[in-house]
Design a protein around this motif. Structure first.
Motif, PDB file in Angstrom:
ATOM      1  N   PRO A 129       0.836  -1.197   0.000  1.00 14.34           N
ATOM      2  CA  PRO A 129       0.000   0.000   0.000  1.00 14.34           C
ATOM      3  C   PRO A 129       0.873   1.251   0.000  1.00 14.34           C
ATOM      4  CG  PRO A 129       0.174  -0.835   2.222  1.00 14.34           C
ATOM      5  CD  PRO A 129       0.930  -1.795   1.353  1.00 14.34           C
ATOM      6  N   ILE A 130       0.275   2.376  -0.315  1.00 14.21           N
ATOM      7  CA  ILE A 130       0.998   3.638  -0.218  1.00 14.21           C
ATOM      8  C   ILE A 130       0.971   4.081   1.240  1.00 14.21           C
ATOM      9  CG2 ILE A 130       1.074   6.051  -0.939  1.00 14.21           C
ATOM     10  CD1 ILE A 130       1.822   4.025  -3.083  1.00 14.21           C
ATOM     11  N   GLY A 131       2.138   4.389   1.785  1.00 12.31           N
ATOM     12  CA  GLY A 131       2.235   4.792   3.183  1.00 12.31           C
ATOM     13  C   GLY A 131       2.964   3.751   4.008  1.00 12.31           C
ATOM     14  N   GLU A 132       2.771   3.780   5.312  1.00  7.35           N
ATOM     15  CA  GLU A 132       3.496   2.912   6.231  1.00  7.35           C
ATOM     16  C   GLU A 132       2.664   1.690   6.616  1.00  7.35           C
ATOM     17  OE1 GLU A 132       4.881   5.070   9.576  1.00  7.35           O
ATOM     18  OE2 GLU A 132       5.939   6.595   8.405  1.00  7.35           O
ATOM     19  N   PHE A 133       3.340   0.566   6.791  1.00  8.21           N
ATOM     20  CA  PHE A 133       2.697  -0.646   7.269  1.00  8.21           C
ATOM     21  C   PHE A 133       3.775  -1.559   7.850  1.00  8.21           C
ATOM     22  CE2 PHE A 133       4.030  -1.427   2.972  1.00  8.21           C
ATOM     23  CZ  PHE A 133       4.372  -2.770   2.886  1.00  8.21           C
ATOM     24  N   GLU A 134       3.346  -2.651   8.467  1.00  8.03           N
ATOM     25  CA  GLU A 134       4.280  -3.604   9.059  1.00  8.03           C
ATOM     26  C   GLU A 134       4.086  -4.976   8.430  1.00  8.03           C
ATOM     27  OE1 GLU A 134       3.789  -3.694  13.265  1.00  8.03           O
ATOM     28  OE2 GLU A 134       5.006  -1.893  13.594  1.00  8.03           O
TER      29      GLU A 134
END
Length: 411
Positions: free
Chosen positions: A304-309
Motif C-alpha cells: 500500500p501507499i504509506g506505512e505498514f508492518e
C-alpha cells in the motif's frame, strides 16, 4: 541534469544595491503574460527567455527572487524555520544574481540554504517548465527593501520533485543548514508541510505568492497521481545486482563472512508484480519466489501507499531471525513514488524496510533496505522473453544504522 535548454539572459545591464541584475528584452513577448504591479496578481511564465522585470508599468520597483518549491510524494513542500524568528517558516528563496536564469538561481539558493543538490536529492518537475510568478508588497515593514526604494519582491517559484528516499522520510537528516558557498545560515530546522497549512501560517504579506503556488500545485498534484498510476510495474522482475548499493557491506555487518555476503548479494531475487485493483492502481501485490523456477513462493505482500508492518516467520538473510532468538520478526515498511531520472516516465516505486534489532547484534544494528522499481526492461533469460514475460530491473540498497544514536547515522 543539464540546463542547456534554458536560454541565457541577454539585455541591458544595470546595478541594484551593489548586485548586478539584467533587464532582459524578451525575444518572444507573447509567450507569457507578465504579472502586473498589483500585489494581488500572479502568472505562470514559461521557461526559455524569462524576463526578469525590476520595474512595473506604474514605475514601482520590485526585487526579483527565485523561490524553491521542493515537493515530496504527498505534494508537501519543504520549509525551514528562520534563524532568530521562532515559528517563522518559509521555503528557501533568494535574489537572482547577475545573468542567472530563474532556474539557476533556484538551484543555487536551494543548495546554499538547505544543502540539497539538483540531480541528487531533487529533480525539476518535468510535467511543466513553468515558473509561477507573483509580486507582493513589503511597504511599511521598514526593511532594507523599503530603504532601497522597492515596493516589494517578485517571487518566481520553481517546482522540484523529491528523488531521494532519505529526504522523503526525514529532511532533517539530509539537509545542511550551516550555509554553503560562503552564505550565512538561514534556517534552524526543516520539515515537510502541506501547502494549505503553509498559506495559513506564513507571514501575511508573503501569503499571496504561497496561495498562487498552492493553486498551481493543485493541477500538478492531479498529474502526479496520474503519472504514478500510469507506471506499469506489472510482470516478472529480477533484482539487478549491478545496481546494488551497500548490500555486501550490510550483510558483513550482520555477521556474515565476506565470501558468504558476496554470494548472497549476487543470488537471484525474483518477483512478480500485479496491480492491487482498478480502484487503487498505484498499489501493488508483490510475490517473491525462492528460486528461478518461478514455482515455490517465498511470500506475497500487498504494497500500500504509506506505512505498514510485515511480520515474517523463520529466518531471513537480511532481517535475521534464527534458533537463538526463536525466529521471526517485524519489518517496518513504507511505500511511495519518487521522481527518478533513470525510469521510463520519470517515476519510480520505492519500498523502504527497516528492522530495528538485527539478530546477533544485541540490538545495536538496524538494517534499512530500499527497493526501487523502475519500468525499464532488463531481460535475463531468452526463454522467458519468448514466453512473453519481461524482467525488469529492481535497484536494491541496504544500509546499517546504529540505533542507540539519537539520530540515525551510518555505522
Amino acid at each position: 541534469m543539464a540546463l542547456g535548454w534554458i536560454a541565457s539572459a541577454r539585455g541591458i545591464s544595470f546595478a541594484i544595491n551593489n548586485r548586478l541584475f539584467r533587464r532582459i528584452n524578451n525575444a518572444s513577448p507573447g509567450r507569457f503574460d507578465m504579472a502586473s504591479s498589483s500585489s494581488s496578481s500572479s502568472s505562470v511564465a514559461q521557461s526559455g527567455n524569462n524576463p526578469l522585470q525590476c520595474e512595473s508599468d506604474d514605475g514601482r520597483r520590485w526585487w526579483p527572487c527565485a523561490g524553491v518549491a521542493a515537493l515530496n510524494s504527498k505534494g508537501e513542500i519543504l520549509i525551514g524555520e528562520r534563524i532568530g524568528k521562532p515559528g517563522s517558516w518559509q521555503a528557501p528563496q533568494g535574489g537572482i544574481d547577475g545573468s542567472e536564469s530563474v532556474f539557476d538561481a533556484a538551484i543555487r539558493e536551494m543548495y546554499e540554504e538547505v544543502g540539497l543538490e539538483h540531480g541528487r536529492h531533487v529533480l525539476l518537475e518535468t510535467t511543466t517548465t513553468a515558473v509561477v510568478k507573483c509580486k507582493y508588497e513589503t511597504e511599511g515593514t521598514r526593511g532594507w527593501l523599503e530603504d532601497e526604494g522597492y515596493a516589494g519582491q517578485e517571487l518566481n517559484w520553481v517546482v522540484f520533485r523529491c528523488t531521494s528516499s532519505d529526504l522523503e522520510m526525514d529532511p532533517s537528516l539530509v539537509c545542511t543548514l550551516s550555509g554553503l558557498n560562503g552564505e550565512r545560515p538561514e534556517f534552524s530546522a526543516v520539515r515537510w508541510e502541506g501547502l494549505d497549512r503553509v498559506v495559513d501560517d506564513v507571514w501575511e504579506k508573503k501569503a499571496l505568492p504561497y496561495r498562487a503556488l498552492r493553486d498551481y500545485c493543485v493541477r500538478l498534484a492531479t498529474r502526479w497521481e496520474e503519472r504514478c498510476a500510469e507506471l506499469d510495474l506489472g510482470g516478472r522482475w529480477s533484482r539487478d545486482n549491478g545496481r546494488n548499493v551497500g548490500v555486501e557491506e550490510a550483510l558483513v555487518a550482520r555477521g556474515l563472512s565476506p565470501d558468504d555476503a558476496s554470494r548472497l548479494a549476487s543470488e537471484p531475487y525474483l518477483q512478480s508484480w500485479r496491480r492491487h485493483s482498478e480502484a487503487r492502481p498505484s498499489e501493488w501485490i508483490v510475490t517473491t519466489y525462492r528460486d528461478d523456477g518461478w514455482i515455490e513462493i517465498r511470500r506475497e505482500l500487498h504494497y500500500p501507499i504509506g506505512e505498514f508492518e510485515e511480520r515474517y516467520e523463520g529466518t531471513s538473510t537480511i532481517f535475521g531471525g534464527g534458533a537463538d532468538d526463536g525466529g521471526g520478526g517485524v519489518a517496518r515498511r513504507r511505500c511511495f513514488y519518487l521522481a527518478d531520472a533513470d525510469a521510463n516516465g520519470g517515476v519510480a516505486h520505492v519500498a523502504v524496510s527497516t528492522m530495528p534489532d538485527a539478530a546477533g547484534q544485541g540490538g545495536v544494528v538496524a538494517i534499512r533496505q530500499e527497493q526501487r522499481a523502475r519500468s525499464q526492461a532488463h531481460f535475463l533469460r531468452p526463454h522467458v522473453e519468448r514466453a512473453g514475460h519481461i524482467h525488469r530491473s529492481v535497484r536494491q540498497m541496504l544500509i546499517c544504522y546504529r540505533t542507540h544514536h539519537s539520530r540515525l547515522s551510518p555505522s
